[in-house]
Design an enzyme around this catalytic site. Sequence first.
Site, PDB file in Angstrom:
ATOM      1  N   ASP A  69       0.844  -1.184   0.000  1.00  0.00           N
ATOM      2  CA  ASP A  69       0.000   0.000   0.000  1.00  0.00           C
ATOM      3  C   ASP A  69       0.883   1.239   0.000  1.00  0.00           C
ATOM      4  O   ASP A  69       2.094   1.143   0.215  1.00  0.00           O
ATOM      5  CB  ASP A  69      -0.998  -0.003   1.161  1.00  0.00           C
ATOM      6  CG  ASP A  69      -0.353   0.038   2.532  1.00  0.00           C
ATOM      7  OD1 ASP A  69       0.866  -0.226   2.634  1.00  0.00           O
ATOM      8  OD2 ASP A  69      -1.062   0.307   3.509  1.00  0.00           O
ATOM      9  N   TYR A  71       2.890   4.729   0.889  1.00  0.00           N
ATOM     10  CA  TYR A  71       3.511   5.260   2.103  1.00  0.00           C
ATOM     11  C   TYR A  71       2.463   6.065   2.870  1.00  0.00           C
ATOM     12  O   TYR A  71       1.669   6.801   2.284  1.00  0.00           O
ATOM     13  CB  TYR A  71       4.679   6.179   1.749  1.00  0.00           C
ATOM     14  CG  TYR A  71       5.840   5.485   1.082  1.00  0.00           C
ATOM     15  CD1 TYR A  71       6.442   4.366   1.651  1.00  0.00           C
ATOM     16  CD2 TYR A  71       6.363   5.970  -0.117  1.00  0.00           C
ATOM     17  CE1 TYR A  71       7.521   3.745   1.052  1.00  0.00           C
ATOM     18  CE2 TYR A  71       7.457   5.363  -0.719  1.00  0.00           C
ATOM     19  CZ  TYR A  71       8.026   4.250  -0.139  1.00  0.00           C
ATOM     20  OH  TYR A  71       9.097   3.634  -0.735  1.00  0.00           O
ATOM     21  N   PHE A  82       6.559   2.587  -4.080  1.00  0.00           N
ATOM     22  CA  PHE A  82       7.907   2.750  -3.535  1.00  0.00           C
ATOM     23  C   PHE A  82       8.542   4.119  -3.825  1.00  0.00           C
ATOM     24  O   PHE A  82       9.602   4.430  -3.284  1.00  0.00           O
ATOM     25  CB  PHE A  82       8.842   1.637  -4.036  1.00  0.00           C
ATOM     26  CG  PHE A  82       8.441   0.263  -3.591  1.00  0.00           C
ATOM     27  CD1 PHE A  82       8.565  -0.115  -2.264  1.00  0.00           C
ATOM     28  CD2 PHE A  82       7.911  -0.650  -4.480  1.00  0.00           C
ATOM     29  CE1 PHE A  82       8.186  -1.379  -1.829  1.00  0.00           C
ATOM     30  CE2 PHE A  82       7.521  -1.924  -4.070  1.00  0.00           C
ATOM     31  CZ  PHE A  82       7.662  -2.284  -2.741  1.00  0.00           C
ATOM     32  N   HIS A 191      10.734  -8.824   0.836  1.00  0.00           N
ATOM     33  CA  HIS A 191      10.358  -7.415   0.701  1.00  0.00           C
ATOM     34  C   HIS A 191      11.532  -6.529   1.125  1.00  0.00           C
ATOM     35  O   HIS A 191      12.315  -6.903   2.005  1.00  0.00           O
ATOM     36  CB  HIS A 191       9.134  -7.145   1.587  1.00  0.00           C
ATOM     37  CG  HIS A 191       8.485  -5.835   1.323  1.00  0.00           C
ATOM     38  ND1 HIS A 191       8.891  -4.662   1.927  1.00  0.00           N
ATOM     39  CD2 HIS A 191       7.440  -5.500   0.527  1.00  0.00           C
ATOM     40  CE1 HIS A 191       8.134  -3.672   1.504  1.00  0.00           C
ATOM     41  NE2 HIS A 191       7.239  -4.142   0.654  1.00  0.00           N
TER      42      HIS A 191
END
Length: 227
Positions: A69, A71, A82, A191
Amino acid sequence: MSAKILQSIPNTWRNHPEFGLKAADLVKLEGFLTHEEANHLILPAKHDRFRALELTSPEQVRVVILGQDPYHGPGQAHGLAFSVKPKVKLPPSLRNILKEWGEDLGNPPPKDGCLERWAQSGVLLLNSCLTVRSGEAQSHAGQGWEKLVLGLLRTVSAKSQPVLFILWGGPARKLAEPILREPHGAIFSAHPSPLSAYRGFFGSKPFSKANSWLTQRGLAPVDWSLD
């Protein structure tokens, strides 16, 4: 009511036959967002929510990087997974991505964390959930965005030209794996979050591996430069 969301999606995505979603499919999501926007600060701003789709059309997609999701810190999310806008402090996950990017490709640190150049080079920077409540990670998960994002992934998967999916972490793999099919491929790793980056993200060389995968199939490599 949920036509508002559909109207915000660029035509090249919304009108693709594989997208497959109608207004009625998004009633739950539209109602949820209306309530959230009346009571909380929602990120990113409305005009940025489909930025990834505006910068990268289905025809342009060569690589998909799937996040979770947006930031949830002030001024961070701007519609690309990202990425942050110029002059915004790098969040920890992005800092780790750029560390691996530098080591993988031999690049010096970039001047900022804006990844729009990747999007313009055919990298779809998509989250599985496209909004979040300020300060509350995963607060909009399970409310309907995943259905819409699956429609977008189906659209990519319908391409005859091979596309590589870069899937970081279990949630990205779980969402995308069911729609993966030939001639497309995927690479998986942990991740880039500080909680998991040392369990297989660092040293995974996703950027050079992606270009190797593309060139082996006679396709142009991605321009991963940022400056």
